[in-house]
Design an enzyme around this catalytic site. Structure first.
Site, PDB file in Angstrom:
ATOM      1  N   GLY A  22       0.819  -1.215   0.000  1.00 43.57           N
ATOM      2  CA  GLY A  22       0.000   0.000   0.000  1.00 43.57           C
ATOM      3  C   GLY A  22       0.851   1.262   0.000  1.00 43.57           C
ATOM      4  N   GLY A  23       1.940   1.246  -0.779  1.00 44.42           N
ATOM      5  CA  GLY A  23       2.695   2.488  -1.001  1.00 44.42           C
ATOM      6  C   GLY A  23       2.034   3.231  -2.165  1.00 44.42           C
ATOM      7  N   THR A  24       2.775   4.163  -2.737  1.00 46.92           N
ATOM      8  CA  THR A  24       2.224   4.923  -3.875  1.00 46.92           C
ATOM      9  C   THR A  24       1.820   3.965  -4.986  1.00 46.92           C
ATOM     10  OG1 THR A  24       3.891   6.546  -3.278  1.00 46.92           O
ATOM     11  CG2 THR A  24       2.646   6.983  -5.268  1.00 46.92           C
ATOM     12  N   ALA A  25       2.653   2.953  -5.253  1.00 52.50           N
ATOM     13  CA  ALA A  25       2.346   2.028  -6.354  1.00 52.50           C
ATOM     14  C   ALA A  25       1.052   1.257  -6.082  1.00 52.50           C
ATOM     15  CB  ALA A  25       3.509   1.063  -6.555  1.00 52.50           C
ATOM     16  N   LYS A  88       5.413  22.059 -10.937  1.00 47.61           N
ATOM     17  CA  LYS A  88       6.768  21.813 -11.448  1.00 47.61           C
ATOM     18  C   LYS A  88       6.779  22.060 -12.954  1.00 47.61           C
ATOM     19  CE  LYS A  88      10.034  18.049 -12.172  1.00 47.61           C
ATOM     20  NZ  LYS A  88      10.339  16.636 -11.929  1.00 47.61           N
TER      21      LYS A  88
HETATM   22  P1  FAD Z   1       6.840   1.134  -1.037  1.00 45.36           P
HETATM   23  O1  FAD Z   1       6.600   2.555  -0.772  1.00 45.36           O
HETATM   24  O2  FAD Z   1       8.066   0.517  -0.431  1.00 45.36           O
HETATM   25  O3  FAD Z   1       5.578   0.312  -0.549  1.00 45.36           O
HETATM   26  C1  FAD Z   1       5.634  -1.063  -0.311  1.00 45.36           C
HETATM   27  C2  FAD Z   1       4.365  -1.544   0.364  1.00 45.36           C
HETATM   28  O4  FAD Z   1       4.420  -2.957   0.512  1.00 45.36           O
HETATM   29  C3  FAD Z   1       4.136  -0.987   1.752  1.00 45.36           C
HETATM   30  O5  FAD Z   1       2.782  -0.686   1.950  1.00 45.36           O
HETATM   31  C4  FAD Z   1       4.531  -2.141   2.660  1.00 45.36           C
HETATM   32  O6  FAD Z   1       3.869  -2.102   3.901  1.00 45.36           O
HETATM   33  C5  FAD Z   1       4.055  -3.311   1.812  1.00 45.36           C
HETATM   34  N1  FAD Z   1       4.700  -4.573   2.178  1.00 45.36           N
HETATM   35  C6  FAD Z   1       5.960  -4.957   1.944  1.00 45.36           C
HETATM   36  N2  FAD Z   1       6.191  -6.177   2.466  1.00 45.36           N
HETATM   37  C7  FAD Z   1       5.016  -6.573   3.038  1.00 45.36           C
HETATM   38  C8  FAD Z   1       4.597  -7.718   3.745  1.00 45.36           C
HETATM   39  N3  FAD Z   1       5.443  -8.730   4.030  1.00 45.36           N
HETATM   40  N4  FAD Z   1       3.331  -7.763   4.177  1.00 45.36           N
HETATM   41  C9  FAD Z   1       2.451  -6.762   3.941  1.00 45.36           C
HETATM   42  N5  FAD Z   1       2.795  -5.663   3.285  1.00 45.36           N
HETATM   43  C10 FAD Z   1       4.057  -5.552   2.839  1.00 45.36           C
HETATM   44  N6  FAD Z   1       9.641   8.610  -7.516  1.00 45.36           N
HETATM   45  C11 FAD Z   1       9.236   9.663  -8.224  1.00 45.36           C
HETATM   46  O7  FAD Z   1       8.398   9.528  -9.109  1.00 45.36           O
HETATM   47  N7  FAD Z   1       9.763  10.900  -7.975  1.00 45.36           N
HETATM   48  C12 FAD Z   1      10.732  11.101  -7.059  1.00 45.36           C
HETATM   49  O8  FAD Z   1      11.158  12.234  -6.855  1.00 45.36           O
HETATM   50  C13 FAD Z   1      11.222   9.982  -6.349  1.00 45.36           C
HETATM   51  N8  FAD Z   1      12.240  10.089  -5.451  1.00 45.36           N
HETATM   52  C14 FAD Z   1      12.723   8.967  -4.857  1.00 45.36           C
HETATM   53  C15 FAD Z   1      13.870   9.045  -4.049  1.00 45.36           C
HETATM   54  C16 FAD Z   1      14.423   7.895  -3.482  1.00 45.36           C
HETATM   55  C17 FAD Z   1      15.679   7.978  -2.676  1.00 45.36           C
HETATM   56  C18 FAD Z   1      13.783   6.644  -3.671  1.00 45.36           C
HETATM   57  C19 FAD Z   1      14.336   5.408  -3.046  1.00 45.36           C
HETATM   58  C20 FAD Z   1      12.651   6.569  -4.452  1.00 45.36           C
HETATM   59  C21 FAD Z   1      12.134   7.701  -5.070  1.00 45.36           C
HETATM   60  N9  FAD Z   1      11.035   7.633  -5.901  1.00 45.36           N
HETATM   61  C22 FAD Z   1      10.614   8.727  -6.601  1.00 45.36           C
HETATM   62  C23 FAD Z   1      10.341   6.372  -6.065  1.00 45.36           C
HETATM   63  C24 FAD Z   1       9.068   6.365  -5.252  1.00 45.36           C
HETATM   64  O9  FAD Z   1       9.347   6.572  -3.896  1.00 45.36           O
HETATM   65  C25 FAD Z   1       8.413   5.010  -5.420  1.00 45.36           C
HETATM   66  O10 FAD Z   1       8.371   4.665  -6.768  1.00 45.36           O
HETATM   67  C26 FAD Z   1       7.010   5.051  -4.966  1.00 45.36           C
HETATM   68  O11 FAD Z   1       6.934   5.535  -3.673  1.00 45.36           O
HETATM   69  C27 FAD Z   1       6.417   3.683  -5.038  1.00 45.36           C
HETATM   70  O12 FAD Z   1       6.921   2.856  -4.048  1.00 45.36           O
HETATM   71  P2  FAD Z   1       6.226   1.455  -3.861  1.00 45.36           P
HETATM   72  O13 FAD Z   1       4.795   1.681  -3.576  1.00 45.36           O
HETATM   73  O14 FAD Z   1       6.594   0.599  -5.018  1.00 45.36           O
HETATM   74  O15 FAD Z   1       6.954   0.805  -2.607  1.00 45.36           O
END
Ligand code: FAD
Length: 519
Positions: A22-25, A88
């Site tokens: 439940g991150g942004t993705a 932006k």
């Molecule tokens: P996450 O935010 O890591 O979410 C993962 C989810 O999975 C969480 O809800 C977690 O609880 C869940 N999860 C994991 N394991 C389990 C489990 N075992 N059981 C239950 N739940 C679980 N993107 C941009 O477009 N612009 C930017 O300026 C930008 N800057 C960034 C800077 C940095 C340093 C980094 C590292 C990334 C950046 N990004 C940027 C990328 C952006 O942060 C991510 O693409 C975006 O937040 C999506 O992350 P996500 O949802 O894939 O993963």
């Protein structure tokens, strides 16, 4: 020749979709899926663990996010208010070519064409004749960015210039929360808790269910892995493999810290080269986001943190947080009945703010190829082919910033300058050097304008201009450019400041207090 149908795998009807993370993705995926599929035929569930949390950075976006928001029917002012967002118009690259040098990678049009000639043809010729120096005064987005102005495109407006193109700086955590409300209201079911086990079907290795810490089994027909860097399903359960690109993009860590903003907020992101990487500065309404992306081979963690903390505009609002990553992508984004979206699929440093966009394009690709009965391998292959190409084109664009540097003041920058680059990028550079033409595929993310800004900004110049630019006499050429510069200046004069625009349309003050209460 006849074509036998590909073997269908997992023959049941695909109705139960489980999003892991439940991150942004995760929440972007949930919101668009439920919006497009409706609550009728499919059941969409999202599992997330508050204990594990999210990456929690990711604040700069690129213009296509407007398409995503419009597809959901979100009101732009409300979106900006809810995410503490700002506008932006560009990214400023400081010290990337050499110390003391800066340029903008602006969105929007690159000047205005004349007949069949591109603006850059005329500008290049004028530059050779000593009639024009910088290209920025001719670019509406660049001048508005430098002067801190913004106005929304108005279809009723009469102008020879294309309107501003804009993206946003947002608090990505608030965006996820906003989309969660949207998705839950429309029927997405959220389960909180840690997934401790993935159950695979014995006969084909497809994921059958995930098991939560409390023993609940959540089964699904299709699983979307949005679990972040760990790739809970795509990697930990299915061992899909990772294509490592750190030989091209060696930065592997970042420190991130918010700070108080000192003064108005610029309508652009800033990226400043540092001895072993680069620092971002992203203005939100309530704070500045900052981070130092660096190569751990070239600087210690302590030194990198100290560099970041010494280069903030205002007082730090928290302790710096470290993130570790490897540039690259999964060998397959879609493996069996698991589709990886977001950080679970791959990562490239945020130099051109592409991660959230890669989430968006993966979801629309998935919706286009969404299986109905069983997973046809041809659909997964198509998804993987298109995703890999998209990643590679973005990767090459990012590498261009590093490779085309004159910096030789630290081992990191010397390596960047001297390191081999992908053949396709070399080819593109050669085409540009010959005549100022950008060679790119029609459907790739970065436009001709983006490549132009970065080529020129990073000191890659064409040896010649296109003959179409010779059709104007020197006097007409001078007048054309002068008129263009004045038209741009006039348009920008008439725009409100970025701060006024935010104050009038989407100031989040009242919201900040209400969110504090619910955080
Ligand atoms: P996450 O935010 O890591 O979410 C993962 C989810 O999975 C969480 O809800 C977690 O609880 C869940 N999860 C994991 N394991 C389990 C489990 N075992 N059981 C239950 N739940 C679980 N993107 C941009 O477009 N612009 C930017 O300026 C930008 N800057 C960034 C800077 C940095 C340093 C980094 C590292 C990334 C950046 N990004 C940027 C990328 C952006 O942060 C991510 O693409 C975006 O937040 C999506 O992350 P996500 O949802 O894939 O993963």
């Amino acid at each position: 020749m006849t074509f036998a149908p590909a073997t269908e795998q997992g023959t049941g009807t695909i109705r139960d979709i489980v999003i892991v993370g439940g991150g942004t993705a995760g929440w972007m995926t949930a919101a668009l899926l439920i919006h497009i599929l409706g609550p009728g035929g499919h059941r969409v569930q999202l599992l997330e663990s508050e204990e594990i949390g999210t990456v929690g950075v990711g604040e700069a976006t690129i213009p296509p996010i407007g398409i995503f928001n419009r597809a959901l029917g979100l009101d732009e002012d409300d979106f900006l208010r809810q995410t503490q967002g700002t506008i932006k118009l560009a990214i400023e690259f400081v010290d990337w070519l050499r110390p003391g040098h800066r340029y903008l990678h602006s969105f929007g049009a690159f000047g205005r064409p004349l007949g069949l000639g591109h603006f850059q043809d005329f500008w290049l010729r004028a530059h050779r004749l000593g009639m024009a120096d910088d290209w920025e005064p001719y670019i509406l987005n660049s001048v508005a960015a430098r002067r801190g102005r913004f106005v929304r495109p108005d279809p009723r407006r009469q102008s020879p210039l294309e309107p501003l193109a804009h993206a946003f700086h947002i608090d990505a955590g608030l965006y996820a929360r906003y989309l969660r409300q949207f998705a839950e209201k429309r029927g997405v079911r959220r389960r909180e808790g840690k997934i401790v086990r993935t159950v695979l079907r014995a006969h084909d290795g497809f994921v059958d269910a995930v098991e939560m810490a409390d023993g609940t089994r959540v089964r699904g027909d299709l699983f979307i892995d949005c679990s972040g860097f760990r790739g809970l399903l795509i990697e930990q359960a299915l061992n899909t493999g990772f294509e490592d690109w750190s030989h091209w993009l060696p930065c592997d860590r970042a420190w991130a810290v918010p700070c108080a903003s000192a003064g108005g907020f610029t309508p652009y992101t800033r990226s400043t080269a540092r001895p072993a990487g680069w620092q971002w500065r992203i203005p939100l309404q309530h704070r500045l986001g900052n981070g130092y992306v660096y190569s751990s081979r070239h600087v210690s963690d302590d030194e990198a943190a100290a560099t970041l903390m010494a280069n903030l505009d205002g007082e730090a609002l928290a302790e710096p947080r470290q993130l570790r990553f490897t540039a690259g992508r999964r060998r397959k984004f879609w493996n069996r009945n698991v589709v990886a979206i977001g950080l679970a699929g791959g990562f490239m440093e945020p130099l051109e703010s592409t991660s959230i966009h890669l989430v968006q394009s993966a979801i629309s690709r998935l919706i286009t190829l969404l299986p109905n009965h069983g997973v046809d391998p041809a659909m997964a292959e198509e998804f993987n082919r298109a995703s890999a190409l998209e990643y590679e084109r973005i990767r090459d664009f990012i590498i261009l910033h590093y490779a085309a540097t004159e910096r030789a003041d630290s081992p990191f920058w010397r390596e960047c300058r001297d390191r081999p680059i992908p053949e396709e990028l070399t080819r593109r550079i050669r085409v540009f050097q010959a005549l100022g033409r950008v060679s790119r595929d029609l459907d790739e993310l970065f436009s001709e304008v983006s490549w132009l800004h970065v080529f020129l900004g990073q000191g890659i110049w064409p040896r010649d201009h296109h003959p179409l630019a010779d059709q104007l006499s020197a006097e007409d050429l001078r007048r054309f450019l002068e008129d263009m510069k004045m038209a741009v200046a006039r348009e920008v004069d008439a725009m409100p400041t970025h701060a006024d625009f935010i104050a009038r349309h989407c100031r989040a003050d009242s919201l900040t207090d209400s969110l504090k209460g619910t955080a």
